[in-house]
Design an enzyme around this catalytic site. Structure first.
Site, mmCIF file in Angstrom:
data_model
loop_
_atom_site.group_PDB
_atom_site.id
_atom_site.type_symbol
_atom_site.label_atom_id
_atom_site.label_comp_id
_atom_site.label_asym_id
_atom_site.label_seq_id
_atom_site.Cartn_x
_atom_site.Cartn_y
_atom_site.Cartn_z
ATOM 1 N N LYS A 144 0.836 -1.320 0.008
ATOM 2 C CA LYS A 144 0.049 -0.006 -0.116
ATOM 3 C C LYS A 144 0.827 1.334 -0.058
ATOM 4 O O LYS A 144 0.401 2.378 -0.578
ATOM 5 C CB LYS A 144 -1.073 0.023 1.283
ATOM 6 C CG LYS A 144 -2.077 -1.093 0.954
ATOM 7 C CD LYS A 144 -3.106 -1.268 2.150
ATOM 8 C CE LYS A 144 -4.016 -2.344 1.856
ATOM 9 N NZ LYS A 144 -3.463 -3.567 1.791
ATOM 10 N N GLU A 150 -2.761 7.440 7.101
ATOM 11 C CA GLU A 150 -3.194 8.468 6.093
ATOM 12 C C GLU A 150 -4.434 9.124 7.088
ATOM 13 O O GLU A 150 -4.958 8.632 7.928
ATOM 14 C CB GLU A 150 -3.730 7.520 5.130
ATOM 15 C CG GLU A 150 -4.809 6.702 5.168
ATOM 16 C CD GLU A 150 -5.163 5.812 3.917
ATOM 17 O OE1 GLU A 150 -4.576 5.940 3.097
ATOM 18 O OE2 GLU A 150 -6.093 5.317 4.030
ATOM 19 N N GLU A 182 -6.144 2.119 -2.715
ATOM 20 C CA GLU A 182 -5.118 1.213 -2.951
ATOM 21 C C GLU A 182 -5.721 0.038 -3.911
ATOM 22 O O GLU A 182 -6.896 0.284 -4.437
ATOM 23 C CB GLU A 182 -5.247 0.380 -1.626
ATOM 24 C CG GLU A 182 -6.467 -0.482 -1.237
ATOM 25 C CD GLU A 182 -6.305 -1.018 0.270
ATOM 26 O OE1 GLU A 182 -5.519 -0.437 0.875
ATOM 27 O OE2 GLU A 182 -7.264 -1.888 0.474
ATOM 28 N N ASN A 194 -6.078 -3.753 -5.031
ATOM 29 C CA ASN A 194 -5.917 -5.393 -4.341
ATOM 30 C C ASN A 194 -5.583 -6.145 -5.693
ATOM 31 O O ASN A 194 -6.296 -6.412 -6.535
ATOM 32 C CB ASN A 194 -7.351 -5.784 -3.600
ATOM 33 C CG ASN A 194 -7.331 -5.121 -2.377
ATOM 34 O OD1 ASN A 194 -6.611 -5.085 -1.480
ATOM 35 N ND2 ASN A 194 -8.481 -4.304 -2.082
#
Length: 666
Positions: free
Chosen positions: A116, A200, A288, A290
């Site tokens: 990530k 974040e 992100e 996956n």
């Protein structure tokens, strides 16, 4: 095409892959730990190889053991499912070295997008809008607190190699950042073998919307619409749907094109998902990617007609995508409810044990609706403390969102599950919640709508009247059966009374029943009548009734003088008595529950990780008392009020059952 593939996973996703492989004529190999010796995926596969003890870090995520199983069986390819080794670049590298195909993306794409921290940097370099955060490695809790203050609370503390809600915490203060950092680090190390953490900004009022991409090794990449995944608890998805009720076509296209551009930039192949946070103005921010199949992939399959597992296998074999972007059409609406082994009445804490009853609704495919149930368990099987608590993914499809929700309501009511705590009542409650029905949802939905947790559903007056009518009609059928067995009747209609009093959820319904060969008309004391028809017979644990032309599904257990009924998330004892019995029942005293206010009870079966207090300590409301680990999740138990610890009955390393006393207070 491959002749044999190994599934490097367990549970429902292993079963899911086996189904598609069987359809394609491909032989399958399952792997299993000690805990999964009798698991469904082992029974479904053509071959099965034992790979070690129950803990995943001694079996499913040990690369050498999986590679040995591949060598032993001669598998030509491996599907990793999700979790475990699915986003592990070293595993992909080991497969490549052994000349075994990985049914997933290339090692380079996994490294770039699976991590990530790295993926955010790549996204930023590619001009993709990202959520503010600190992408560097964080040394310790003190640094985590410092960074959190620089970003500004609230912050999200996340495992770099994470997924599935593991290793994630939201912190609103320095204390929570400190605690969250350590818990996230521990969970990340346990679940992924990688304890790197990043932080974040936590965007408030967000919607979690993700784009499904599919790419081959010939330069083709398409997107298959989006999934709305905003109904989450502890950062783990609970209900997903496709498409999103929030997106318009322009936003969908923009997100899809950006997702494909990002995938192409890293040479991605196979199925993958690009996750975004979308605000109220439909501005979207990359979260992100996956680099694997997602848990919620069935809803995409249901609205596109594309078998994603089949496409992954074909891409891994080197085939070109058979679909172009112009061929992708979104048809109707699909819902997915994740059925978890967790007790909603105990703040959703994990539950383990034997499934004494497991009867999902029948899977059906019709023009007007579809019911699909992806599962990896069976009646009589065990839910283990070692793995994810998911039992099944119940999915429905229909032409419209409203119809898909209604199909899901009926499917949930028809799902019989006994032996463990589970979240079926909560899923039903969400399906009836006005905000969910309207589509006005954010990732804060559960926290905002159930701030004190879930304590069941209270049916409204109209629904209660329907249940009371059904109970009265069912009781009449049971009374006829009893009279026949006892030999008390020849003409049963004359022997069984017509007047009854039904009590449910604190309400009283005086009714009169007029029955005939096709059903019963139940008239209430306010003069309203309801027509009840059903083929239910005493002893059936599921009753499918029709009340005034509308279906009603009840889970039924017999109790003295009535039934225990469950429907639409509500659970109630419904008594059906003669008028005289009802008069006498009012005089009966109620049994009071025992006082446990001075005890800290273990809310789930689990392992005591640490105890934070000692005998004689004075504790304040909200203070951490101990940490219990279950199903790879750490749960901090806190003091509900000010008090003094008088006795501690458990220590770090102890395994406890539900309601074991951890400590006592003066």
């Amino acid at each position: 095409m491959f002749k044999k593939i190994l599934i490097a996973n367990r549970g429902e996703i292993a079963c899911r892959v086996i189904k598609t492989a069987r359809k394609m004529g491909i032989a399958t190999v399952a792997i299993y730990s000690d805990a999964d010796r009798n698991a469904l995926h082992v029974k479904m596969a053509d071959e099965a190889v034992h790979i070690g003890p129950a803990p995943a870090n001694q079996s499913y995520i040990v690369i050498d053991k999986v590679m040995e199983a591949i060598k032993q069986t001669g598998a030509e390819a491996v599907h990793p499912g999700y979790g475990f080794l699915s986003e592990n670049a070293k595993f992909a590298e080991a497969l490549a070295a052994a000349n075994v195909a990985f049914i997933g993306p290339p090692k380079g794409a996994i490294e770039k997008m699976g991590d990530k921290i790295t993926s955010k940097k790549i996204a930023q370099d590619a001009g993709v809008s990202t959520v503010p955060g600190y992408m560097g490695l964080i040394a310790d809790a003190n640094e985590a607190v410092k960074i959190s203050n620089q970003i500004g609370y609230p912050v999200m503390i996340k495992a770099s190699a994470g997924g599935g809600g593991k290793g994630m915490r939201i912190a609103w203060s320095d204390e929570e950042a400190r605690e969250g950092f350590q818990s996230s680090k521990n969970e990340a190390a346990s679940s992924f073998g990688d304890d790197r953490i990043f932080i974040e900004k936590f965007v408030t009022q967000p919607r979690h919307i993700e784009i499904q991409v599919l790419a081959d090794s010939h330069g083709n990449c398409i997107y298959l619409g989006e999934r709305e995944c905003s109904i989450q608890r502890r950062n783990q998805k609970v209900i997903e749907e496709a498409p999103s009720p929030f997106l318009d076509e322009a936003t969908r296209v923009a997100m899809g094109e950006q997702a494909c551009a990002l995938a192409s930039a890293v040479g991605y192949t196979s199925a993958g998902t690009v996750e975004f946070i979308v605000d109220g103005g439909r501005n979207f921010y990359f979260l992100e990617m996956n680099t694997r199949l997602q848990v919620e992939h069935p809803v995409t399959e249901l609205i596109t007609g594309v078998d994603l597992v089949e496409q992954m296998i074909r891409v891994a074999y080197g085939e070109k995508l058979a679909l172009a972007q112009k061929d992708v059409k979104l048809n109707g609406w699909a819902m997915e409810s994740r059925l978890y082994a967790e007790d909603p009445y105990r703040n959703f804490l994990p539950s383990i044990g034997r499934l004494t009853r497991y009867r999902p609704p029948a899977e059906e495919t019709r023009d007007t609706y579809v019911v699909r149930n992806d599962t990896g368990v069976f009646e009589g099987g065990e839910i283990s403390m070692y793995y994810d608590p998911m039992i099944a993914k119940l999915c429905t499809w229909a032409p419209s969102r409203g119809e898909a929700i209604e199909a899901m309501r009926v499917a949930l009511d028809s799902f019989e599950l006994e032996g463990i705590g589970h979240n079926l009542p909560f899923l039903s409650a969400v399906m009836d919640h006005p905000k969910f029905v309207s589509g006005e949802i954010t990732t804060a939905f559960i926290a905002e709508e159930y701030p004190e947790g879930f304590d069941g559903v209270e049916l409204d007056e109209a629904a209660l009247t329907r249940v009371a009518s059904a109970a009265a009609a069912m009781h009449r059928v049971a009374e006829i059966r009893r009279a026949r067995i006892s030999g008390r009747m020849d003409n049963h209609e004359r022997k069984v009374g017509a007047d009854w009093v039904v009590t449910a959820q604190g309400t009283r319904h005086a009714v009169s029943i007029d029955a005939d060969r096709t059903g019963a008309t139940v008239t209430h004391d306010d003069g309203t009548s309801h027509r009840v028809t059903s083929d239910w017979t005493p002893g059936d644990t599921l009753a499918r009734l029709d009340i005034d032309g509308t279906p009603l599904v009840l889970k039924v257990d017999k109790i003295s003088g009535g039934f225990r009924l469950r429907t639409r998330g509500a659970e109630m004892k419904v008594h059906v008595r003669t008028p005289r019995q009802a008069e006498l029942a009012v005089l009966m005293p109620e049994k009071l529950p025992p006082d446990t206010s001075k005890l800290l009870l273990c809310p789930m079966p689990g392992l005591i990780v640490k105890v934070d207090v000692a005998t004689g300590d004075e504790v304040q409301e909200g203070q951490a008392l101990c940490t219990v680990e279950a199903m790879k999740m750490e749960n901090i138990l806190r003091a509900e009020r000010k008090g003094t610890v008088s006795k501690i009955n458990a220590a770090a390393g102890d395994n406890l059952a539900v309601d074991d006393v951890i400590m006592e207070f003066e």
